[in-house]
Design a protein around this motif. Structure first.
Motif, mmCIF file in Angstrom:
data_model
loop_
_atom_site.group_PDB
_atom_site.id
_atom_site.type_symbol
_atom_site.label_atom_id
_atom_site.label_comp_id
_atom_site.label_asym_id
_atom_site.label_seq_id
_atom_site.Cartn_x
_atom_site.Cartn_y
_atom_site.Cartn_z
ATOM 1 N N THR A 88 0.876 -1.057 -0.006
ATOM 2 C CA THR A 88 -0.048 0.028 -0.023
ATOM 3 C C THR A 88 0.915 1.135 0.151
ATOM 4 O OG1 THR A 88 -1.634 -1.188 1.210
ATOM 5 C CG2 THR A 88 -1.864 1.379 1.267
ATOM 6 N N THR A 123 1.999 4.675 1.086
ATOM 7 C CA THR A 123 2.229 5.513 2.275
ATOM 8 C C THR A 123 2.461 6.885 2.202
ATOM 9 O OG1 THR A 123 4.221 4.348 2.848
ATOM 10 C CG2 THR A 123 2.438 3.316 3.463
ATOM 11 N N ALA A 124 3.299 7.181 1.247
ATOM 12 C CA ALA A 124 3.804 8.585 0.970
ATOM 13 C C ALA A 124 4.511 8.792 -0.593
ATOM 14 C CB ALA A 124 4.877 8.992 2.078
ATOM 15 N N GLU A 140 6.635 5.696 -1.978
ATOM 16 C CA GLU A 140 6.832 4.795 -0.769
ATOM 17 C C GLU A 140 5.550 4.052 -0.650
ATOM 18 O OE1 GLU A 140 8.372 6.649 2.686
ATOM 19 O OE2 GLU A 140 9.879 7.911 1.835
ATOM 20 N N PHE A 141 5.976 2.717 -0.506
ATOM 21 C CA PHE A 141 4.922 1.666 -0.195
ATOM 22 C C PHE A 141 5.328 0.819 0.759
ATOM 23 C CE2 PHE A 141 7.153 0.508 -4.008
ATOM 24 C CZ PHE A 141 7.387 -1.019 -3.830
ATOM 25 N N SER A 142 4.546 -0.001 1.394
ATOM 26 C CA SER A 142 4.852 -0.888 2.564
ATOM 27 C C SER A 142 3.918 -2.104 2.403
ATOM 28 C CB SER A 142 4.622 -0.004 4.105
ATOM 29 O OG SER A 142 5.238 0.876 4.361
ATOM 30 N N SER A 199 2.163 -5.503 4.676
ATOM 31 C CA SER A 199 1.430 -5.592 5.895
ATOM 32 C C SER A 199 2.164 -5.836 7.163
ATOM 33 C CB SER A 199 0.473 -6.595 5.768
ATOM 34 O OG SER A 199 1.027 -8.095 5.398
ATOM 35 N N ALA A 214 8.940 -1.504 4.270
ATOM 36 C CA ALA A 214 8.973 -0.511 3.407
ATOM 37 C C ALA A 214 9.768 -0.416 2.157
ATOM 38 C CB ALA A 214 9.177 0.832 3.975
ATOM 39 N N TYR A 219 10.302 1.436 -2.256
ATOM 40 C CA TYR A 219 9.578 2.585 -2.885
ATOM 41 C C TYR A 219 10.105 2.488 -4.239
ATOM 42 C CZ TYR A 219 14.792 4.336 -2.585
ATOM 43 O OH TYR A 219 16.004 4.282 -2.491
ATOM 44 N N PRO A 228 -1.348 8.317 -1.790
ATOM 45 C CA PRO A 228 -1.491 7.369 -0.513
ATOM 46 C C PRO A 228 -2.686 6.459 -0.408
ATOM 47 C CG PRO A 228 -0.509 9.477 -0.097
ATOM 48 C CD PRO A 228 -1.002 9.361 -1.530
ATOM 49 N N GLY A 229 -2.714 5.248 -0.006
ATOM 50 C CA GLY A 229 -3.601 4.579 -0.303
ATOM 51 C C GLY A 229 -4.042 3.484 -1.420
#
Length: 240
Positions: A120, A122-123, A150-152, A154, A158, A160, A197-198
Motif C-alpha cells: 500500500t 504510504t507517502a 513509498e509503499f509498505s 502488511s 517499506a 519505494y 497514498p492508499g
C-alpha cells in the motif's frame, strides 16, 4: 354470546311497551338473574382472551412451527484491500502495469532481491535525498532521487519506486537496484501522478538472472547526477 344478548334486548324492548305485571320481588329476582348471566358471559369471554394470549406466548417462545430466522450478524473487522490493485509489478517481465500502460522497470539484483506481495502506498515526495548505498555506492555519499513513491507491506516492510536517473538504460533490460524499483524519469513522473497514498500495488514474480554483459554495464558510477558528499547534499520537497 350473540344470541343471549339479542334475547335480552328483545325482552327489554317488550317490557318497555307494556306495563310491568310482576311484583317488586319478582322484578328484583329477574334483575339478579340478568346480572348473573352477564357475569357468566364476561367470564367466558375472559377465558377465551387468556387462552389466546397464552398461545401467542408459546409461539413467540419457539413452541410454534413457524419460527422467524435470526437476523444476520453485522460484519466485523477491518475492511480488506480491493481485489483489483491500482498497479501490478511483474519482476519477471520487468514491467509495471498501471491504467492500461506498461512501464519498463529495473528491480533488485539476485543478491538484493525486491520483496513481493501486496503493498500500500504510504507517502510521495517529488525529490528525496537517499544514501548512496541505494545505488550500491560505498562511502559517505548521498543522491537526490526524483518522483519517489513509498509503499509498505502488511508487516511494515517499506520500499519505494523512483526515477533511476543515473542509468536510464536499465529499466526493462537489466536489474541494478538494491531492492527498490527504478523507472525512467519520464515514466516515474507519470506514475507519480497516477498513484496516491492508499493506492494498492501488487509485486509479483522473480527478477530474471542478469547476463554478464548486463552486470558489467550496470556498474554504479563513482559520481551521480545530483549527488554530494555528506548529509548536506540537499533536502527533499514534499509532493502530494
Amino acid at each position: 354470546m350473540s344470541d343471549e344478548l339479542t334475547s335480552e334486548l328483545r325482552e327489554l324492548a317488550a317490557e318497555g311497551e307494556m306495563l310491568p305485571a310482576l311484583s317488586g320481588a319478582e322484578i328484583r329476582g329477574r334483575a339478579l338473574r340478568r346480572r348473573r348471566r352477564r357475569r357468566t358471559t364476561l367470564a367466558v369471554a375472559g377465558g377465551f382472551a387468556a387462552a389466546g394470549l397464552a398461545l401467542a406466548l408459546v409461539l413467540n417462545l419457539g413452541g410454534g412451527t413457524d419460527q422467524r430466522p435470526a437476523p444476520a450478524a453485522s460484519p466485523t473487522g477491518t475492511p480488506s484491500l480491493p481485489a483489483v490493485p491500482d498497479a501490478t509489478v511483474d519482476l519477471s517481465r520487468r514491467v509495471i502495469s498501471v491504467a492500461g500502460r506498461e512501464l519498463p522497470l529495473s528491480s533488485g539484483s539476485e543478491w538484493t532481491p525486491t520483496g513481493t506481495g501486496r503493498m500500500t502506498v504510504t507517502a510521495k515526495e517529488s525529490v528525496k535525498v537517499m544514501p548512496g548505498s541505494v545505488a550500491g555506492i560505498k562511502g559517505d555519499y548521498h543522491l537526490k532521487v526524483p518522483w519517489v513513491i513509498e509503499f509498505s507491506a502488511s508487516d511494515g516492510t517499506a520500499n519505494y519506486i523512483a526515477g533511476l536517473t543515473y542509468d536510464e538504460k536499465a529499466p526493462g533490460d537489466y536489474d541494478r537496484t538494491t531492492g527498490w524499483i527504478g523507472l525512467r524519469q519520464a515514466d516515474a513522473k507519470w506514475l507519480y501522478g497516477q498513484l496516491s497514498p492508499g493506492s494498492v500495488i501488487d509485486v509479483e514474480g522473480t527478477a530474471p538472472t542478469d547476463t554478464p554483459t548486463a552486470r558489467s554495464t550496470s556498474t554504479p558510477p563513482t559520481a551521480l547526477p545530483g549527488a554530494g558528499a555528506g548529509a548536506g547534499a540537499g533536502s527533499g520537497t514534499s509532493g502530494g
